[in-house]
Design a protein around this motif. Structure first.
Motif, mmCIF file in Angstrom:
data_model
loop_
_atom_site.group_PDB
_atom_site.id
_atom_site.type_symbol
_atom_site.label_atom_id
_atom_site.label_comp_id
_atom_site.label_asym_id
_atom_site.label_seq_id
_atom_site.Cartn_x
_atom_site.Cartn_y
_atom_site.Cartn_z
ATOM 1 N N LEU A 10 0.822 -1.214 0.000
ATOM 2 C CA LEU A 10 0.000 0.000 0.000
ATOM 3 C C LEU A 10 0.860 1.269 0.000
ATOM 4 N N ARG A 11 1.974 1.263 0.740
ATOM 5 C CA ARG A 11 2.867 2.430 0.720
ATOM 6 C C ARG A 11 3.416 2.665 -0.683
ATOM 7 N N GLN A 12 3.881 1.608 -1.335
ATOM 8 C CA GLN A 12 4.440 1.735 -2.682
ATOM 9 C C GLN A 12 3.359 2.134 -3.690
ATOM 10 N N TYR A 13 2.185 1.555 -3.540
ATOM 11 C CA TYR A 13 1.083 1.849 -4.463
ATOM 12 C C TYR A 13 0.629 3.298 -4.329
ATOM 13 N N GLN A 14 0.537 3.784 -3.087
ATOM 14 C CA GLN A 14 0.160 5.188 -2.868
ATOM 15 C C GLN A 14 1.194 6.138 -3.462
ATOM 16 N N ALA A 15 2.462 5.785 -3.332
ATOM 17 C CA ALA A 15 3.538 6.660 -3.799
ATOM 18 C C ALA A 15 3.545 6.797 -5.315
ATOM 19 N N ARG A 49 -9.926 0.503 -2.831
ATOM 20 C CA ARG A 49 -11.237 0.650 -3.460
ATOM 21 C C ARG A 49 -11.193 0.862 -4.959
ATOM 22 N N ALA A 50 -10.227 1.639 -5.429
ATOM 23 C CA ALA A 50 -10.269 1.972 -6.857
ATOM 24 C C ALA A 50 -8.935 2.535 -7.315
ATOM 25 N N THR A 51 -8.752 2.514 -8.603
ATOM 26 C CA THR A 51 -7.683 3.253 -9.249
ATOM 27 C C THR A 51 -8.394 4.343 -10.032
ATOM 28 N N ARG A 52 -7.988 5.578 -9.851
ATOM 29 C CA ARG A 52 -8.727 6.660 -10.478
ATOM 30 C C ARG A 52 -7.795 7.700 -11.060
ATOM 31 N N LYS A 144 -2.368 21.800 2.347
ATOM 32 C CA LYS A 144 -2.132 20.364 2.311
ATOM 33 C C LYS A 144 -3.332 19.736 1.636
ATOM 34 N N GLY A 145 -3.075 18.897 0.665
ATOM 35 C CA GLY A 145 -4.144 18.226 -0.047
ATOM 36 C C GLY A 145 -3.774 16.788 -0.342
ATOM 37 N N ASP A 146 -3.023 16.176 0.529
ATOM 38 C CA ASP A 146 -2.507 14.834 0.318
ATOM 39 C C ASP A 146 -3.487 13.808 0.863
ATOM 40 N N GLU A 147 -3.824 12.816 0.058
ATOM 41 C CA GLU A 147 -4.712 11.740 0.495
ATOM 42 C C GLU A 147 -3.939 10.497 0.905
ATOM 43 N N THR A 148 -2.614 10.607 0.964
ATOM 44 C CA THR A 148 -1.780 9.469 1.326
ATOM 45 C C THR A 148 -1.928 9.162 2.803
#
Length: 151
Positions: A10-15, A49-52, A144-148
Motif C-alpha cells: 500500500l505504501r508503494q502503491y500510494q507513492a 477501493r479503486a484506481t482513479r 495540504k491536499g494529500d490523500e496518502t
C-alpha cells in the motif's frame, strides 16, 4: 488487519499508483503473480477501493473554490434527501459532506472566475431546496491536499 507485506504494498502503491504491476512487484520485493493476488485480496476486503484519474481542475480553467456551509430546514421530512439530490445535479459541486452540529452540509464548489461563481451561486445554489442558512468561505490556498495514509 494488515500484515507488513500489505502495508509495504500500500505504501508503494500510494507513492506511485501509475506504476505497472511488474515494477510495483519489484519495489515490493515479490513476483508480479504474488502482488496481483495480494492486490486482489486488498480489493476484495474493501481496503483498496479503486484506481482513479485525478484531474487538476485549475489547469482546465477553474480558479475559484468555495466551501458553502448549509443549514437545512429540519421541519421538512425529506429536507436532507431533497437537498442532496438537487446538489448532486450541479456539476460544479465537487464534494458534499454531512456534518454534526449547527451546520448540516458542506459543499465544495468550483468556478472559472468570480463572475461565474456569482452566476452559479445566484442561479443554482440559492435554488437548492430547504436551506435556512448558507455561509460561503472562499478558499485562498490549499496548504495540504494529500490523500496518502500513514501506513
Amino acid at each position: 488487519m494488515l500484515d507488513d507485506t500489505d502495508r509495504r504494498i500500500l505504501r508503494q502503491y500510494q507513492a506511485a499508483p501509475e506504476t505497472g504491476l511488474q515494477d510495483l512487484a519489484d519495489r515490493c520485493g515479490m513476483t508480479a503473480t504474488t502482488l496481483g493476488r495480494r492486490l486482489d485480496r486488498l480489493r476484495a476486503r474493501g481496503i483498496l477501493r479503486a484506481t482513479r484519474g485525478v484531474i487538476d481542475w485549475q489547469v482546465l480553467g477553474y480558479s475559484v473554490e468555495v466551501s458553502l456551509r448549509v443549514t437545512l430546514d429540519k421541519s421538512v421530512p425529506r429536507a436532507f434527501e431533497d437537498f442532496v439530490d438537487a446538489a448532486r445535479e450541479v456539476p460544479e459541486v465537487l464534494e458534499i459532506q454531512t456534518l454534526l452540529g449547527q451546520v448540516d452540509v458542506r459543499l465544495s464548489v468550483i468556478a472559472r472566475d468570480l463572475a461565474h461563481y456569482q452566476a452559479l451561486y445566484r442561479d443554482r445554489i440559492l435554488a437548492l431546496p430547504h436551506m435556512t442558512d448558507i455561509e460561503a468561505l472562499m478558499h485562498v490556498a490549499r496548504l495540504k491536499g494529500d490523500e496518502t495514509l500513514p501506513i
